[in-house]
Design a protein around this motif. Structure first.
Motif: not given
Ligand code: DC
Length: 208
Positions: A94-113, A127-134
């Protein structure tokens, strides 16, 4: 190098990803734990789970941190066990489906990656967070086998109940479970953890 491991609940993602990270000396990021910790926080603070913008503010204000030993912390509180409770299993989609939540998570995940070699597990990493993954892998497994595996993590809960929960979660998570078109699909139903890790380690070697 980034190794993205995606797939539905119970396919072995967490065990495979953490074992692989240890073997390769890469860091390990469990993105599901970030959504789980936010769900735990929302329950603690009484934030409405249907309010995407409020949840995004909460996520911004209380970033999750990961200890070297795999512990998950929010506001200096160890939530490692609390975020694996059945109630969180049920509420987290229910929490994970909100686009506003996913945007915050995606940015944090990219920063950590970008901080170095990492193995990242989730639903939309390749597909979304790190589409350039090797290396990109999408794990799948038969639902009854997935429920059987979960009985080890959820003692006291019947296998039938776990299978029904997994089916319901598959449905609710479907929208955000996005296999990358170039991901290698691996069916783990009849494979041991070691076999899956070996197979992904081969893909890592081949991409070096
Ligand atoms: O992998 P898991 O069961 O710990 O994931 C918890 C929840 O978070 C699950 O409902 C799917 C969601 N999730 C997501 O939407 N995107 C991710 N990258 C990781 C998890």
């Amino acid at each position: 190098m980034i190794v993205a491991i995606d797939g539905p609940a119970g396919t072995g993602k967490s065990t495979v990803a953490s074992t692989l990270a240890r073997r390769l000396g890469f860091s390990y990021l469990d993105t599901g734990a970030m959504y789980r910790a936010l769900t735990w926080l929302a329950r603690r603070d009484g934030v409405d789970l249907s309010d995407g913008p409020a949840l995004a503010v909460l996520a911004h204000a209380h970033p999750v941190s990961f200890g070297a030993d795999g512990h998950v912390e929010v506001d200096d509180e160890d939530v490692t066990a609390a975020i694996r409770e059945t109630e969180i299993d049920r509420l987290v989609p229910v929490v994970a489906r909100h686009p506003e939540v996913r945007e915050v998570m995606r940015d944090r995940q990219r920063a950590l990656a970008v901080t170095g070699d990492s193995v990242i597990e989730g639903r939309d990493i390749g597909s979304v967070v790190t589409p350039g993954a090797e290396v990109k892998v999408f794990l799948v497994a038969d639902v009854d086998e997935r429920a059987r595996r979960r009985t080890n993590d959820r003692p006291g809960v019947e296998a039938d109940t776990l299978a029904a929960d997994l089916r319901a979660r598959d449905e609710r998570d479907a929208e955000n479970t996005k296999p990358a078109p170039d991901a290698v699909r691996l069916d783990t139903t009849d494979l041991s953890i070691e076999q899956v890790v070996d197979r992904i380690a081969e893909l890592v070697e081949a991409s070096r």
